[in-house]
Design a protein around this motif. Structure first.
Motif: not given
Length: 568
Positions: A138-141, A143-149, A151-167, A545-546
């Motif tokens: 939920l660190v991606w959320r 109040r005035l931005g759309y970051n649900e993509t 929130t739902n995908n960054y940790l587990r989707h294979p497109a982000y597998s080699e990205y640094p873990v945050v949260g 998220d950073y």
């Protein structure tokens, strides 16, 4: 004639004695004989076992050697705030290993998968373990931005597998490092024939796991004491050749009926978070500033030059890091000239520094081990500087043996935000603070918790009267040097949260013993924060998220793997 015979006999005796002394001398100086007693070392029949042919520490998975040295810590190129947060001071850092990249989502998901298999969340005893280790998506959320993509995908989707873990908060990063230590050493011992092949995957359960410290203290307690998994001696000649001995024909011979110990030279030191001094030294990589033995001075960034774009012909104009370039500008105008990312980016997307480390500026900021204080106390120490030591020892039971954590004795911490986290696991050795047995008459440390040594204690306040212990005892909570809030969040017997927040209006700072330093700029930061000497702090139980992290490992033995200079 008789004289000649006598002379011949004397010469023969002299030759025999000489040969005898020579052989004894060779025998006593043999690598497998003790220089102290002349006894055999690594005798196949038993006795003292030692890796006498040990060459060097094995480089653990994902690590790069950082050769130690001296540097000026805290020397920032730009300091418009003049907040005295980075007073330059000379420090020396020992050689160590550091992760080539930040810990990625794939690496952290492997950790979560192991926890879920070994400690099923469906069981009451372990229901908080997996959730407590999971990153806060939920660190991606905003109040005035759309970051649900994300929130739902960054940790587990294979497109982000080699990205640094945050949260991941600081405590979670530390627990991951402990887990990684055990899994790597488990793999090493399996490879060398001390553990049954594939036991780490097939036979691991909540009652039967591998712990490095447990194995070293009492090998038969590892994997629940299963002797079919925990093996004695070496089971192959290849392994024996690495840490064992050789016979007169040069063939590898096995050390029988022994478990691996530190003397085997196989077990690696622990993975851990780097200290602030180590991280800054590794990021600056001033080793690349030497030319013909002339030091050209400290760099502003992990790369050479005063700009964030490359000056090399082939990649001229390319951004060298992932950072925020201006208000509303997280990557530049689309096309070749941008930095290739809007949020984080895949690790190794930018050139490494002179130590071979990637993303030491930009992408994500990184947790380090240190407790934050505004000034580094170089008057107290200028070698391997670190603030945050909490010394513990193995808990010994009434039977004189170490006590292991069980499912019933496992401890959990309730963080101020309500998250419940496991701080030890079944099969590990229970830890207790050091006491007077270790501290009495010592000069180098005097208590278990040294986080606020010379800073934040009674002697550090202007109210402390050195001539009167009575005045010192009267020191109230309102006059602490670091007047930070004290929140108390607990759970009752049925698991309900009891939140007691400190709402005092007299609190003046957030600095306390539970805030940790984080280093380096991130995808959310301007170029100002890319300077390795910049430092900030954040509560150890909170995540963003950073902020991500990478692991380090101490080096044992020589400073570097290089030949000695020839002597004249």
């Amino acid at each position: 004639m008789k004289v000649n015979k006598i002379m011949a006999i004397k010469l023969l005796l002299t030759l025999i004695i000489t040969i005898g002394f020579t052989s004894c001398s060779k025998k006593s100086s043999s690598k497998n004989s003790s220089k102290a007693t002349g006894w055999k070392i690594n005798d196949k029949k038993g006795g003292f076992q030692y890796a006498s042919n040990f060459k060097k520490q094995e480089t653990g998975p994902g690590l790069v050697l950082v050769e130690g040295g001296t540097f000026t810590m805290g020397k920032v190129q730009d300091d418009p705030m003049h907040d005295w947060n980075n007073t330059p001071n000379q420090q020396h850092v020992q050689s160590f290993y550091m992760d080539e990249t930040e810990v990625t989502n794939l690496m952290y998901m492997e950790y979560l998968d192991w926890l879920k298999r070994v400690y099923p969340p469906t069981e009451d005893n372990y229901k908080n373990i997996y959730e407590g280790a999971s990153p806060d998506t939920l660190v991606w959320r905003n109040r005035l931005g759309y970051n649900e993509t994300m929130t739902n995908n960054y940790l587990r989707h294979p497109a982000y597998s080699e990205y640094p873990v945050v949260g991941v908060n600081w405590i979670q990063a530390v627990e991951f490092s402990k887990w990684r230590t055990d899994r790597v050493n488990e793999s090493v011992l399996e490879r060398e024939g001390f553990l049954k092949k594939d036991a780490k995957v097939a036979d691991a359960s909540s009652e039967a796991t591998f712990s490095t410290e447990t194995y070293l203290a009492t090998p038969t307690s590892t994997f629940g004491g299963n002797e079919e998994i925990v093996l004695k001696g070496r089971r192959n000649s290849k392994a024996a050749g690495k840490g064992g001995t050789k016979n007169s024909k040069g063939e590898a011979q096995e050390a029988k009926n022994v478990y691996a110990q530190r003397t085997s030279g196989l077990i690696l030191p622990e993975y851990r978070l780097p200290t602030e001094a180590e991280w800054e030294y590794a990021a600056a990589a001033d080793v690349g500033q030497r030319e013909y033995n002339i030091y050209k001075g400290q760099k502003k960034y992990p790369w050479s030059g005063s700009y964030t774009r490359s000056g090399k012909r082939k990649i001229k104009g390319d951004q060298l890091a992932n950072f925020k370039q201006g208000k509303g500008d997280y990557g530049g105008i689309a096309g070749w000239s941008d930095d290739g990312a809007d949020i984080t980016n895949k690790v190794k997307s930018y050139p490494p520094n002179d130590f071979g480390l990637y993303d030491m500026a930009g992408n994500v900021s990184e947790w380090v081990a240190d407790v934050y204080r505004p000034i580094v106390d170089d008057e107290a120490n200028d070698f391997n500087y670190f603030r945050g030591n909490v010394y513990t020892k193995n808990k010994i039971g009434e039977d004189g043996k170490v006590e292991l954590v069980t499912g019933e004795s496992q401890t959990f911490d309730t963080l101020p935000n309500g998250r419940v986290m496991a701080r030890n696991f079944p099969g590990q050795i229970a830890q207790v603070p050091v006491d007077e047995k270790e501290t009495y008459l010592r000069q180098n440390f005097d208590k278990s918790d040294e986080r606020n040594y010379r800073d934040g204690d009674k002697q550090s306040t202007r109210y402390f009267d050195f001539g009167s212990s009575e005045e010192g005892e009267k020191l109230t909570d309102e006059k602490r040097m670091y007047d930070s809030p004290k929140h108390n969040v607990t759970t009752d017997s049925i698991g309900n949260m009891i939140r007691k927040y400190d709402k005092s209006s007299k609190r003046t700072t957030l600095v306390n013993d539970d805030v940790r330093v984080y280093k380096g700029g991130s995808w959310r930061d301007r170029a100002y924060w890319l300077d390795p000497a910049q430092r900030r702090y954040f509560p150890q139980d909170m995540a963003t998220d950073y902020i991500g992290f990478r692991c380090a490992m101490s080096r044992v033995g020589p400073k570097a793997d290089k030949k000695k200079r020839p002597r004249n």
